[in-house]
Design a protein around this motif. Structure first.
Motif, PDB file in Angstrom:
ATOM      1  N   LEU A  50       0.826  -1.206   0.000  1.00 25.55           N
ATOM      2  CA  LEU A  50       0.000   0.000   0.000  1.00 25.55           C
ATOM      3  C   LEU A  50       0.862   1.258   0.000  1.00 25.55           C
ATOM      4  CD1 LEU A  50      -2.915  -0.910   2.454  1.00 25.55           C
ATOM      5  CD2 LEU A  50      -3.024  -0.665  -0.025  1.00 25.55           C
ATOM      6  N   THR A  51       1.882   1.281   0.856  1.00 31.14           N
ATOM      7  CA  THR A  51       2.748   2.466   0.933  1.00 31.14           C
ATOM      8  C   THR A  51       3.485   2.690  -0.377  1.00 31.14           C
ATOM      9  OG1 THR A  51       3.066   2.019   3.295  1.00 31.14           O
ATOM     10  CG2 THR A  51       4.561   3.591   2.264  1.00 31.14           C
ATOM     11  N   THR A  53       2.590   1.662  -3.360  1.00 27.64           N
ATOM     12  CA  THR A  53       1.628   2.034  -4.399  1.00 27.64           C
ATOM     13  C   THR A  53       1.248   3.505  -4.298  1.00 27.64           C
ATOM     14  OG1 THR A  53       0.725  -0.207  -4.445  1.00 27.64           O
ATOM     15  CG2 THR A  53      -0.654   1.550  -5.340  1.00 27.64           C
ATOM     16  N   ILE A  54       0.955   3.965  -3.089  1.00 24.04           N
ATOM     17  CA  ILE A  54       0.591   5.379  -2.902  1.00 24.04           C
ATOM     18  C   ILE A  54       1.753   6.285  -3.283  1.00 24.04           C
ATOM     19  CG2 ILE A  54      -0.028   7.128  -1.186  1.00 24.04           C
ATOM     20  CD1 ILE A  54      -1.550   4.917   0.317  1.00 24.04           C
ATOM     21  N   VAL A  57       2.303   6.304  -7.114  1.00 22.80           N
ATOM     22  CA  VAL A  57       1.266   7.069  -7.812  1.00 22.80           C
ATOM     23  C   VAL A  57       1.490   8.572  -7.639  1.00 22.80           C
ATOM     24  CG1 VAL A  57      -1.185   7.654  -7.771  1.00 22.80           C
ATOM     25  CG2 VAL A  57      -0.480   5.268  -7.780  1.00 22.80           C
ATOM     26  N   VAL A  58       1.788   8.997  -6.432  1.00 26.46           N
ATOM     27  CA  VAL A  58       1.989  10.429  -6.161  1.00 26.46           C
ATOM     28  C   VAL A  58       3.195  10.966  -6.927  1.00 26.46           C
ATOM     29  CG1 VAL A  58       2.591  12.114  -4.384  1.00 26.46           C
ATOM     30  CG2 VAL A  58       0.860  10.369  -3.908  1.00 26.46           C
ATOM     31  N   ALA A 169      -1.632   2.131 -10.244  1.00 25.14           N
ATOM     32  CA  ALA A 169      -1.751   1.605  -8.882  1.00 25.14           C
ATOM     33  C   ALA A 169      -1.920   0.087  -8.901  1.00 25.14           C
ATOM     34  CB  ALA A 169      -2.925   2.269  -8.169  1.00 25.14           C
TER      35      ALA A 169
END
Length: 248
Positions: A50-51, A53-54, A57-58, A169
């Motif tokens: 999750l970390t 991926t975020i 994306v950012v 993502a």
């Protein structure tokens, strides 16, 4: 795999190929949780995936927008260097990355698992290509209304890029979740292992007979998050493919 995960070890090979199984049991799943710190492995994999991926994306969205819209010195040269990184096999980077993490005293930490995956040439390339095709009229209208470059990005460009963002993502999450080599190298303690590493160690542990039922049960547990993420993001993923295939 799902069906056989509910079959006892001594009956797996005799039941293989049978459409309807008899004597289904939950013992395999019970044994997996008793023999392995599976909850810890699952939590580690979920946190890292999750970390990463975020972050991916950012950073990829902001970098892609900058390469598509901003004009600065050596922009094309810098973007070419980023594309060249996509040609380098990941295995080549493992040794330098390991030495870097060791010098930073990050071995066997979440930082070592997450930081290398926050940046990637593919994500930047994907987002840049989308923003290049993004109509400038919307941004110019936002500029007339008083929006600066950051407001145009966050309020106009990024929301409309949701299909591409979700595609990035999805790819990043699946790749990070299934990552094996890097977590195996930079983790030493059992509390830092991810699911693929834990599954491999469980399979290769010193046992006279491989516990195929428990192994299949663990594989099912590993697969559930990936299927869930795909089911959630497939709508955006399909929309992005359709947008790329429509001739304007």
């Amino acid at each position: 795999m799902v069906n056989l995960s509910f079959v006892k070890n001594d009956a797996i090979f005799s039941q293989a190929g049978t459409l309807f199984y008899t004597g289904l049991t939950l013992d395999n799943y019970k044994n997996v949780f008793e023999q392995l710190p599976l909850v810890r492995y699952f939590a580690n994999s979920l946190l890292v995936a999750l970390t990463t991926t975020i972050g991916q994306v950012v950073f990829a969205s902001m970098a892609g927008y900058a390469f598509a819209r901003l004009h600065f010195k050596y922009r094309e040269t810098l973007f070419l260097l980023i594309l060249i990184t996509m040609l380098i096999p990941p295995q080549v980077n493992i040794i330098p990355l390991f030495f870097l993490m060791r010098e930073l005293h990050l071995i066997d930490t979440y930082s070592a698992l997450i930081l290398p995956g926050l940046f990637g040439g593919f994500g930047i390339f994907l987002m840049r290509q989308y923003f290049l095709s993004f109509p400038k009229d919307l941004e110019e209208a936002a500029k007339i209304d008083g929006c600066n470059i950051l407001e145009s990005f966050f309020k106009i460009a990024l929301p409309l890029a949701l299909p591409t963002v979700m595609t990035l993502a999805l790819f990043t999450f699946v790749t990070t979740w299934n990552s094996f080599m890097w977590p195996l190298i930079v983790t030493n303690s059992e509390g830092m292992r991810t699911l693929p590493v834990g599954l491999a160690i469980f399979k290769g542990s010193f046992r006279e007979i491989t516990q195929w039922g428990e192994l299949l049960a663990c594989s099912v547990i590993c697969t559930i998050p990936v299927i869930g993420v795909f089911l959630v993001g497939k709508k955006y993923f399909i929309n992005d493919i359709m947008q790329g295939g429509v001739k304007e």
